[in-house]
Motif scaffolding. Structure first.
Motif, PDB file in Angstrom:
ATOM      1  N   PRO A  10     -18.751 -15.538  -8.180  1.00  0.00           N
ATOM      2  CA  PRO A  10     -17.855 -14.387  -8.304  1.00  0.00           C
ATOM      3  C   PRO A  10     -17.470 -13.813  -6.946  1.00  0.00           C
ATOM      4  O   PRO A  10     -18.187 -13.957  -5.953  1.00  0.00           O
ATOM      5  CB  PRO A  10     -18.682 -13.373  -9.112  1.00  0.00           C
ATOM      6  CG  PRO A  10     -19.784 -14.172  -9.740  1.00  0.00           C
ATOM      7  CD  PRO A  10     -20.065 -15.289  -8.792  1.00  0.00           C
ATOM      8  N   GLY A  12     -17.422 -11.096  -4.332  1.00  0.00           N
ATOM      9  CA  GLY A  12     -18.418 -10.049  -4.092  1.00  0.00           C
ATOM     10  C   GLY A  12     -18.121  -9.249  -2.842  1.00  0.00           C
ATOM     11  O   GLY A  12     -17.023  -9.282  -2.287  1.00  0.00           O
ATOM     12  N   GLN A  41     -17.591  -6.478 -20.527  1.00  0.00           N
ATOM     13  CA  GLN A  41     -17.475  -6.386 -19.078  1.00  0.00           C
ATOM     14  C   GLN A  41     -18.639  -5.609 -18.456  1.00  0.00           C
ATOM     15  O   GLN A  41     -19.378  -4.885 -19.154  1.00  0.00           O
ATOM     16  CB  GLN A  41     -16.159  -5.703 -18.711  1.00  0.00           C
ATOM     17  CG  GLN A  41     -14.931  -6.569 -18.961  1.00  0.00           C
ATOM     18  CD  GLN A  41     -14.844  -7.720 -17.982  1.00  0.00           C
ATOM     19  OE1 GLN A  41     -14.637  -7.543 -16.789  1.00  0.00           O
ATOM     20  NE2 GLN A  41     -14.998  -8.937 -18.501  1.00  0.00           N
ATOM     21  N   LEU A  42     -18.792  -5.735 -17.126  1.00  0.00           N
ATOM     22  CA  LEU A  42     -19.776  -4.933 -16.411  1.00  0.00           C
ATOM     23  C   LEU A  42     -19.532  -3.455 -16.669  1.00  0.00           C
ATOM     24  O   LEU A  42     -18.376  -3.024 -16.770  1.00  0.00           O
ATOM     25  CB  LEU A  42     -19.678  -5.201 -14.906  1.00  0.00           C
ATOM     26  CG  LEU A  42     -20.056  -6.607 -14.432  1.00  0.00           C
ATOM     27  CD1 LEU A  42     -19.567  -6.822 -12.996  1.00  0.00           C
ATOM     28  CD2 LEU A  42     -21.559  -6.816 -14.514  1.00  0.00           C
ATOM     29  N   CYS A  73      -9.170  -7.069 -17.825  1.00  0.00           N
ATOM     30  CA  CYS A  73     -10.525  -7.409 -17.388  1.00  0.00           C
ATOM     31  C   CYS A  73     -11.264  -8.016 -18.578  1.00  0.00           C
ATOM     32  O   CYS A  73     -11.834  -7.308 -19.416  1.00  0.00           O
ATOM     33  CB  CYS A  73     -11.237  -6.163 -16.863  1.00  0.00           C
ATOM     34  SG  CYS A  73     -10.426  -5.403 -15.447  1.00  0.00           S
ATOM     35  N   ASP A  95      -9.726 -12.582 -12.216  1.00  0.00           N
ATOM     36  CA  ASP A  95     -10.229 -13.881 -11.768  1.00  0.00           C
ATOM     37  C   ASP A  95      -9.866 -14.912 -12.828  1.00  0.00           C
ATOM     38  O   ASP A  95     -10.454 -14.934 -13.916  1.00  0.00           O
ATOM     39  CB  ASP A  95     -11.739 -13.843 -11.545  1.00  0.00           C
ATOM     40  CG  ASP A  95     -12.271 -15.066 -10.808  1.00  0.00           C
ATOM     41  OD1 ASP A  95     -11.636 -16.135 -10.932  1.00  0.00           O
ATOM     42  OD2 ASP A  95     -13.303 -14.965 -10.125  1.00  0.00           O
ATOM     43  N   ARG A 287     -21.498 -15.431 -18.310  1.00  0.00           N
ATOM     44  CA  ARG A 287     -21.194 -15.520 -16.881  1.00  0.00           C
ATOM     45  C   ARG A 287     -19.687 -15.485 -16.625  1.00  0.00           C
ATOM     46  O   ARG A 287     -19.254 -15.086 -15.546  1.00  0.00           O
ATOM     47  CB  ARG A 287     -21.798 -16.787 -16.274  1.00  0.00           C
ATOM     48  CG  ARG A 287     -21.281 -18.107 -16.804  1.00  0.00           C
ATOM     49  CD  ARG A 287     -22.052 -19.263 -16.170  1.00  0.00           C
ATOM     50  NE  ARG A 287     -21.602 -20.580 -16.597  1.00  0.00           N
ATOM     51  CZ  ARG A 287     -22.040 -21.207 -17.683  1.00  0.00           C
ATOM     52  NH1 ARG A 287     -22.928 -20.615 -18.463  1.00  0.00           N
ATOM     53  NH2 ARG A 287     -21.587 -22.408 -17.991  1.00  0.00           N
ATOM     54  N   LYS A 290     -18.616 -11.862 -16.609  1.00  0.00           N
ATOM     55  CA  LYS A 290     -19.120 -11.195 -15.409  1.00  0.00           C
ATOM     56  C   LYS A 290     -18.441 -11.701 -14.133  1.00  0.00           C
ATOM     57  O   LYS A 290     -18.766 -11.257 -13.027  1.00  0.00           O
ATOM     58  CB  LYS A 290     -20.629 -11.351 -15.312  1.00  0.00           C
ATOM     59  CG  LYS A 290     -21.430 -10.260 -16.047  1.00  0.00           C
ATOM     60  CD  LYS A 290     -21.030 -10.028 -17.483  1.00  0.00           C
ATOM     61  CE  LYS A 290     -21.900  -8.982 -18.162  1.00  0.00           C
ATOM     62  NZ  LYS A 290     -21.558  -8.808 -19.579  1.00  0.00           N
ATOM     63  N   THR A 293     -15.544  -8.846 -11.248  1.00  0.00           N
ATOM     64  CA  THR A 293     -16.369  -7.972 -10.425  1.00  0.00           C
ATOM     65  C   THR A 293     -15.514  -6.854  -9.816  1.00  0.00           C
ATOM     66  O   THR A 293     -14.279  -6.914  -9.853  1.00  0.00           O
ATOM     67  CB  THR A 293     -16.998  -8.781  -9.284  1.00  0.00           C
ATOM     68  OG1 THR A 293     -15.924  -9.342  -8.501  1.00  0.00           O
ATOM     69  CG2 THR A 293     -17.889  -9.895  -9.809  1.00  0.00           C
TER      70      THR A 293
END
Length: 335
Positions: A10, A12, A41-42, A73, A95, A287, A290, A293
């Motif tokens: 990811p 970061g 999502q986070l 997202c 992403d 994953r 996630k 980010t």
């Protein structure tokens, strides 16, 4: 869209602090963008978003929004669905590598071959599918209306249900339909939540409600436990993510065991902070979800990356299958 694990590093290097949130919102205003975050999502992504929810609900919000840009997202098929329902808008996914093991378990080519083996069958596809698969589909469904969609099809018509084998098993169980053929696909996260660990958690907390997503490998086990009297039948609730939130606000239970992706716990705890929500499997983290980010979200807003495209013919055919689902009844939760 699913890539090998080694390709999934990811973006970061960015902390989700107050300055980050302020910058995200400023850039969203500049880009005339609405920020949508899936329930998996986070937590920091969910908190900065304009709207959270399941993929279909968010896609419908996207279509109704006045914003010219949608920042979705979630995983790639979700952003595609938003583009299908809002073809005139710019749709960004922070992403594009964020794929989905369930959506990738059937391709348009595979579905065309399956249809050729069953001429005249009605194809029902879960919304957790690619645009190409939706374009080959007669009627889409969600986890909360899959039973109603299949029940609306004449009893003498064969039905091809894809791609989730556990949701398909749930539909077959509920409808008793013998001419329902189910594709052998699965979400790797939900499939990994198994019956023995559910039984162990339920035995340790016999007063807890069980919120079970129908994509879970343990859904059949939950119904078996209820049938055997190991768990009170009224404690077992097979629910989409949207319906989990509704149930959280109405349950009288003091604790709830949740069988779905762990990101869902954030919204459940916000909806009913007095209840102890715990995951049946703490490792049930996607994953791909996630991959979105704080750094990826900033990148999307600053650079306009990654834009999602669906060709016009595919989008039109896919849109028709989603609209047929909506005409049957309230689609409820998207997953």
């Amino acid at each position: 869209m699913t890539l090998q694990a080694q390709d999934l590093v990811p973006f970061g290097g960015v902390d989700a602090d107050a300055a980050w949130a302020e910058e995200v919102r400023r850039l969203a205003r500049e880009r005339d963008a609405v920020l949508l975050a899936h329930n998996y999502q986070l937590p920091e992504i969910q908190e900065v978003a304009d709207h959270t929810g399941d993929s279909l609900a968010l896609s419908r919000i996207a279509a109704a929004s006045d914003a010219s840009t949608i920042v979705f997202c979630g995983v790639h098929f979700m952003a595609e669905t938003a583009k299908i329902l809002a073809p005139g808008k710019t749709v960004l996914i922070p992403d594009a590598r964020a794929g989905c093991s369930l959506a990738d378990s059937i391709t348009g080519e595979q579905l065309r071959a399956w249809k050729a083996e069953h001429p005249g069958a009605v194809v029902v596809s879960y919304v957790n599918t690619t645009a190409e698969v939706k374009a080959e589909t007669d009627i889409c469904c969600t986890s909360s209306n899959a039973v109603d969609v299949v029940a609306s099809i004449p009893a003498d018509r064969e039905v091809l249900f894809c791609p989730d084998q556990f949701l398909g098993a749930h539909v077959r169980r509920e409808t008793g339909r013998e001419n329902l053929h189910v594709w052998a696909g699965e979400c790797h996260v939900h499939a990994g939540i198994n019956g023995p660990e559910l039984a162990e958690r339920a035995a340790a907390d016999p007063d807890a409600d069980l919120f079970i997503h129908p994509e879970c490998g343990c859904a059949t086990s939950a119904l078996y436990l209820a049938g055997e009297g190991a768990v009170p039948a009224d404690k077992v609730k097979i629910l989409s993510t949207g319906d989990m939130l509704k149930a959280a606000r109405s349950t009288s239970a003091r604790s709830v065991l949740v069988a779905t992706e762990v990101g869902m716990l954030h919204q459940l705890r916000k909806a009913a902070p007095e209840i102890d929500f715990r995951a049946v499997n703490d490792r049930a983290s996607c994953r791909y979800m996630k991959m979105i980010t704080p750094a990826a979200l900033l990148r999307a807003l600053r650079e306009g990356r990654d834009e999602v495209h669906v060709d016009a013919d595919t989008a039109a055919r896919a849109r028709a299958s989603v609209q047929r689902m909506i005409e049957i009844g309230q689609p409820g939760g998207g997953e």
